[in-house]
Design an enzyme around this catalytic site. Structure first.
Site, mmCIF file in Angstrom:
data_model
loop_
_atom_site.group_PDB
_atom_site.id
_atom_site.type_symbol
_atom_site.label_atom_id
_atom_site.label_comp_id
_atom_site.label_asym_id
_atom_site.label_seq_id
_atom_site.Cartn_x
_atom_site.Cartn_y
_atom_site.Cartn_z
ATOM 1 N N CYS A 55 0.858 -1.193 0.000
ATOM 2 C CA CYS A 55 0.000 0.000 0.000
ATOM 3 C C CYS A 55 0.889 1.236 0.000
ATOM 4 O O CYS A 55 1.926 1.260 0.641
ATOM 5 C CB CYS A 55 -0.906 -0.003 1.231
ATOM 6 S SG CYS A 55 -2.119 1.348 1.220
ATOM 7 N N CYS A 99 -0.353 4.273 6.637
ATOM 8 C CA CYS A 99 -1.045 4.546 7.905
ATOM 9 C C CYS A 99 -0.165 4.000 9.036
ATOM 10 O O CYS A 99 0.362 2.890 8.945
ATOM 11 C CB CYS A 99 -2.424 3.895 7.924
ATOM 12 S SG CYS A 99 -3.485 4.526 6.605
ATOM 13 N N CYS A 124 -0.686 0.390 10.662
ATOM 14 C CA CYS A 124 -1.058 -0.699 9.754
ATOM 15 C C CYS A 124 0.177 -1.476 9.305
ATOM 16 O O CYS A 124 1.131 -0.886 8.775
ATOM 17 C CB CYS A 124 -1.780 -0.118 8.540
ATOM 18 S SG CYS A 124 -2.081 -1.335 7.244
ATOM 19 N N SER A 142 -13.879 -0.403 1.349
ATOM 20 C CA SER A 142 -13.375 0.351 2.497
ATOM 21 C C SER A 142 -12.224 1.236 2.048
ATOM 22 O O SER A 142 -11.262 0.755 1.455
ATOM 23 C CB SER A 142 -12.898 -0.622 3.579
ATOM 24 O OG SER A 142 -12.313 0.089 4.640
HETATM 25 S S1 SF4 Z 1 -4.827 0.995 6.626
HETATM 26 FE FE1 SF4 Z 1 -3.764 2.561 5.385
HETATM 27 S S2 SF4 Z 1 -1.707 1.716 4.949
HETATM 28 FE FE2 SF4 Z 1 -3.031 0.013 5.658
HETATM 29 S S3 SF4 Z 1 -3.808 -0.918 3.764
HETATM 30 FE FE3 SF4 Z 1 -5.361 0.565 4.479
HETATM 31 S S4 SF4 Z 1 -4.843 2.491 3.420
HETATM 32 FE FE4 SF4 Z 1 -3.061 1.138 3.239
#
Ligand code: SF4
Length: 379
Positions: free
Chosen positions: A127, A131, A134, A213
């Site tokens: 990703c 974040c 995460c 989401s």
């Molecule tokens: S929480 Fe944030 S970093 Fe983790 S997969 Fe979702 S968008 Fe990407």
């Protein structure tokens, strides 16, 4: 003509067109481009997605000549399953190889719950959004998944129970685009895959049972409203911009007020009355106080929504802790007392590392973020 329906990644993986990821409309366009009628495309669509066919010879109601032609120029290729683990609570997790050369993998999880079975589908290898809580974000990013790799997760999950049975009970009742990656950063492939999930000649799922989401890619929420009517979930995780800037850095670009406006727009674009699901990961001492719960109540007061609280699942070097059960209950009570529907996500598949926030995959990181993260943590 064939090239118009092949993505870059699909082109790189061979000369044959992979029909698994073509949306119903693109499959019709492809059949038209090879001089075949629309109803033939629908027949093949049903064979692939309702009967689980992975070769053209099985398609007995398709003429022999067409089967031969399709075998020469097309394929039905799902991503390769590296491993399947089944938890003691019935949760299934697959590690799926997306690229044989780099050994890149993503993860998919199926969570049974009574007569529901929810599949958590990945949309990217890693990703880009970073974040701070995460584990996927910490791993960096390699590339977007193709439509075939996204819908292939649904196909593989159903197939894991044995031959497809169009008349039997549904093996996947709900899909959440909530695995690895930010789905709105891989927009077209995700829309194509969700279209297949809901098409009556493919998986035939209700639009209420397919949920995207997002962490808040605001312009894409407006675009999504013009393309589909799936349900929407927002990864909010903070009741104010100062904290959300830290937890969900895309907030610096699209702050909360803009995000909530986009949510209102999305709801108003739907043909039926629905709500947004607000995802809120509770992190001990960071965003789990009762004052923050009250701020959340104020923030969400104009939005039709329900709130899903997710106690943080610690992972190595995350720097964050799980809240106590009492703190989760206190936070939940503040919201419930104000009339919100609040669910607390129970940890599922813990023994196979399938819980929310634990999907990490294994891939070649093009951002070097994972290395920077390791360097900082070892200083
Ligand atoms: S929480 Fe944030 S970093 Fe983790 S997969 Fe979702 S968008 Fe990407």
């Amino acid at each position: 003509m064939i090239d118009t329906v092949k993505t870059e990644n699909e082109k790189n993986q061979g000369d044959k067109v992979n029909l698994l990821g073509l949306s119903p409309q693109k499959l019709i366009e492809f059949f038209d481009s090879i001089g075949e009628k629309k109803f033939r495309a629908t027949q093949v669509l049903k064979w692939i997605h309702q009967k689980g066919a992975d070769n053209f010879e099985d398609m007995t109601d398709v003429s022999k000549a067409l089967r031969t032609k399709l075998t020469q120029i097309c394929e039905i290729r799902a991503p390769e399953v590296v491993s399947q683990n089944i938890s003691s609570d019935g949760t299934r997790k697959w590690v799926i190889r997306t690229d044989g050369n780099n050994n890149d993998c993503v993860e998919t999880v199926l969570i049974p719950d009574g007569d529901r079975a929810t599949l958590c589908v990945s949309s990217q290898v890693g990703c880009t959004l970073d974040c701070s809580f995460c584990s996927t974000g910490k791993q960096g990013f390699n590339r977007n998944l193709t439509p075939a790799e996204i819908i292939g997760q649904v196909w593989l999950a159903i197939k894991s129970f044995g031959p497809f049975d169009p008349n039997g009970p549904r093996r996947v009742t709900n899909v959440v685009m909530m695995g690895m990656g930010e789905p709105l950063m891989n927009f077209e492939p995700v829309v194509d895959a969700m279209t297949l999930m809901m098409d009556d000649n493919a998986y035939g799922m209700s639009k209420r049972r397919v949920t995207l989401s997002t962490s808040g890619v605001v312009p894409k929420i407006y675009e999504l409203a013009t393309r589909t009517d799936v349900s929407l979930a927002i990864s909010l995780h903070a009741p104010d911009n100062a904290l959300r800037d830290v937890l969900v850095p895309i907030n610096k670009k699209y702050p909360i007020a803009e995000l909530l406006d986009a949510c209102q727009h999305y709801l108003s674009s739907l043909p039926d009355k629905r709500h947004i699901t607000i995802e809120y990961t509770l992190i001990a001492g960071v965003n789990d106080s009762e004052d923050q719960a009250r701020d959340l109540v104020t923030l969400l007061s104009d939005l039709e929504c329900k709130v899903n609280l997710i106690p943080f699942n610690p992972f190595p070097n995350s720097g964050y802790d799980k809240p106590s059960n009492n703190q989760v209950r206190r936070f939940q009570k503040v919201l419930a007392d104000k009339g919100y529907t609040v669910t607390v996500r129970t940890t599922r598949g813990d023994d196979i590392d399938a819980a929310c926030g634990q999907l990490v995959g294994d891939f070649h990181d093009r951002t070097r973020r994972s290395q920077k993260y390791i360097d900082v943590k070892t200083l």
